[in-house]
Design a protein around this motif. Structure first.
Motif, PDB file in Angstrom:
ATOM      1  N   CYS B  54      37.234   2.388   8.333  1.00  0.00           N
ATOM      2  CA  CYS B  54      36.005   1.563   8.293  1.00  0.00           C
ATOM      3  C   CYS B  54      34.841   2.345   7.691  1.00  0.00           C
ATOM      4  CB  CYS B  54      35.477   0.966   9.513  1.00  0.00           C
ATOM      5  SG  CYS B  54      33.963  -0.062   9.141  1.00  0.00           S
ATOM      6  N   PRO B  55      34.502   2.080   6.486  1.00  0.00           N
ATOM      7  CA  PRO B  55      33.115   2.572   5.817  1.00  0.00           C
ATOM      8  C   PRO B  55      31.787   2.721   6.700  1.00  0.00           C
ATOM      9  CG  PRO B  55      33.707   0.948   4.602  1.00  0.00           C
ATOM     10  CD  PRO B  55      34.900   1.118   5.725  1.00  0.00           C
ATOM     11  N   MET B  56      31.701   1.607   7.322  1.00  0.00           N
ATOM     12  CA  MET B  56      30.341   1.603   8.168  1.00  0.00           C
ATOM     13  C   MET B  56      30.524   1.823   9.559  1.00  0.00           C
ATOM     14  SD  MET B  56      29.035   0.316   5.737  1.00  0.00           S
ATOM     15  CE  MET B  56      27.365  -0.143   6.361  1.00  0.00           C
ATOM     16  N   GLU B  57      31.914   2.480  10.020  1.00  0.00           N
ATOM     17  CA  GLU B  57      32.184   2.876  11.425  1.00  0.00           C
ATOM     18  C   GLU B  57      31.681   1.673  12.461  1.00  0.00           C
ATOM     19  OE1 GLU B  57      31.692   7.489  11.369  1.00  0.00           O
ATOM     20  OE2 GLU B  57      30.039   6.779  10.453  1.00  0.00           O
TER      21      GLU B  57
END
Lengths: 398, 73
Positions: B54-57
């Motif tokens: 996930c790029p947004m963590e």
């Protein structure tokens, strides 16, 4: 499945600047899932509704891997033989993606913001020193993303002239002969293979080094996957952002009201970047097809197993999701565009691209309050016969 | 084996659809943003991969003792 009339030829025509072909809007109204005929490989489906675009992007019943080695509908004569992460399906796709995903998160990208700012400041110092008019493409649009991706991957910046040439040719559709396009793609492979070989003698902790370690110590990807991944990251890491920066500045400089609005309130820059991502059709050609691996119904039409589907550039202009879709509006309530795709292939570099575009645009506007085009807007030359759109040259003065 | 707890920070989520596509049994999109299909799941690498990718963590996975399994910081 057949329809009463002959399929339309697709792409609809040579891309003209940043205009979106009106056929997309017409089809969305009259035939949102329609038959199109590609220059090679036969007929396919084109979807134009936002929801259908998202489904085709993200539903595992639509495969990218199924195009490999097949005579699928496409805009170029060559059949794609070489697999890349862009042509992999889960779970293989995830195995590769997670090797680099950590390096491209929003948090990691924000740590690079100051570095991007320093690069932009240096490039604009140089541009100012050389005096107006300046070609923004060469002064800023290209060198910024190239510097950043070189530093991340561990690709020597001094090699940029060569890999830019190969990358430009490899991403051509009609601008070069098929032989030249294939040869350029091979040269990129050889180039990355050379960098990989060097890392085996002296290891590095950049992204390429990480991939080499994952291969040699963890056997987590094949040699071919390693090389292809390096090529994809290098090419996708600069062509897209560089051209979009040119496209965005062209749009702002030819829309004085929006430009003035941004200058008056620079806190709007992140929202402006999202709106520009939504409204700018980066793709100039048909894009990447997906193949249905079982029957799927979209907007009441049955896509049969084996059929190819294109998503075109219409999703971001669907009025059902974006009211008055052709208007540039930095205050939209819903800005959930699909410019970076959707689902497993959602662009891994999206946070990086956003950050670079924000830094570049805000600094340009702050530093050159009088920035304007040095030629009439309709005389700005755009690249032709490529996969992506972008100005060939963007002459500005200040 | 104790179950894992899966949480999605919907404030951080930007709706890329990556988790819902790659681990459809565990995540779905609601109003354009991801949500965990169940709060507690049997341990499965797919959930860890989704959190790590996930790029947004925005996905947090904890084990039965509350220790964070993913994402690695």
């Amino acid at each position: 499945m057949t329809t009463s009339q002959e399929p339309r030829n697709y792409p609809f025509g040579e891309a003209h600047r940043l205009d979106i072909d009106p056929t997309y809007a017409e089809l969305r109204r009259t035939e949102p899932v329609s038959r199109v005929r590609l220059p090679y490989g036969g007929d396919a489906w084109l979807v134009t509704k936002y929801d259908d675009v998202k489904t085709v992007f993200s539903d595992p019943r639509f495969s990218r891997a199924a195009v490999l080695g097949q005579d699928v509908p496409r805009a170029v004569p060559m059949i794609q033989e070489r697999p890349s992460i862009l042509s992999m399906d889960p779970p293989e796709h995830g195995r590769l993606r997670k090797l680099v995903a950590k390096g491209f998160t929003m948090r990691r990208t924000e740590q690079l913001r100051q570095r991007a700012q320093d690069i932009v400041d240096g490039l604009l110092d140089e541009m100012e020193k050389n005096g107006a008019p300046a070609d923004l493409v060469e002064a800023l649009d290209m060198p910024l993303p190239i510097t950043i991706i070189c530093e991340l991957l561990g690709v020597p910046y001094e090699d940029r002239r060569e890999f830019r040439t190969w990358s430009d040719q490899a991403l051509a559709v009609t601008a070069f002969t098929p032989e030249k396009i294939t040869a350029a793609s091979d040269k990129l492979q050889d180039y990355i293979a050379g960098l990989v070989a060097r890392r085996r003698e002296s290891p590095t902790d950049d992204v390429l080094g990480t991939l080499v370690t994952a291969r040699d110590e963890g056997d987590r990807l094949s040699e071919e996957e390693l090389i292809n991944f390096g090529v994809t990251l290098l090419v996708a890491g600069h062509e897209t952002t560089a051209n979009q920066l040119g496209n965005f500045m062209y749009t702002l400089l030819t829309n004085p009201d929006r430009l003035a609005e941004l200058r008056a309130d620079p806190t709007l820059v992140p929202a402006a970047v999202e709106e520009l991502l939504r409204i700018t059709p980066l793709g100039a050609s048909a894009g990447f097809p997906r193949i249905a691996i079982e029957d799927v119904e979209l907007s009441g039409v049955t896509i049969q197993a084996g059929d190819a589907v294109f998503v075109g550039q219409a999703g971001n202009r669907d009025p059902a999701v974006f009211p008055e879709p052709d208007r540039i509006d930095f205050h939209r309530e819903n800005i959930a565009h699909v410019a970076f795709g959707h689902g497993v292939h959602h662009c891994v570099g999206a946070p990086l691209a956003r950050m670079e575009l924000q830094v570049a645009i805000s600094t340009l506007l702050l530093r050159f309050p009088e920035l304007e085009l040095a030629v009439p807007g309709d005389e700005v030359p755009f690249r032709k016969g490529r996969l992506v759109r972008g100005p060939q040259e963007l002459l500005v003065r200040w | 084996m104790t179950k894992w707890q899966v949480r999605v920070d919907r404030e951080a989520c930007i709706g890329t659809g990556m988790c819902a596509s790659s681990a459809a049994a565990y995540f779905r999109l609601e109003n354009g943003k991801a949500t965990a299909a169940q709060d507690f799941v049997e341990p499965d690498e797919l959930v860890v991969d989704a959190a790590e990718s996930c790029p947004m963590e925005a996905i947090l996975v904890r084990d039965g003792d509350g220790v964070v399994i993913a994402p690695e910081v």
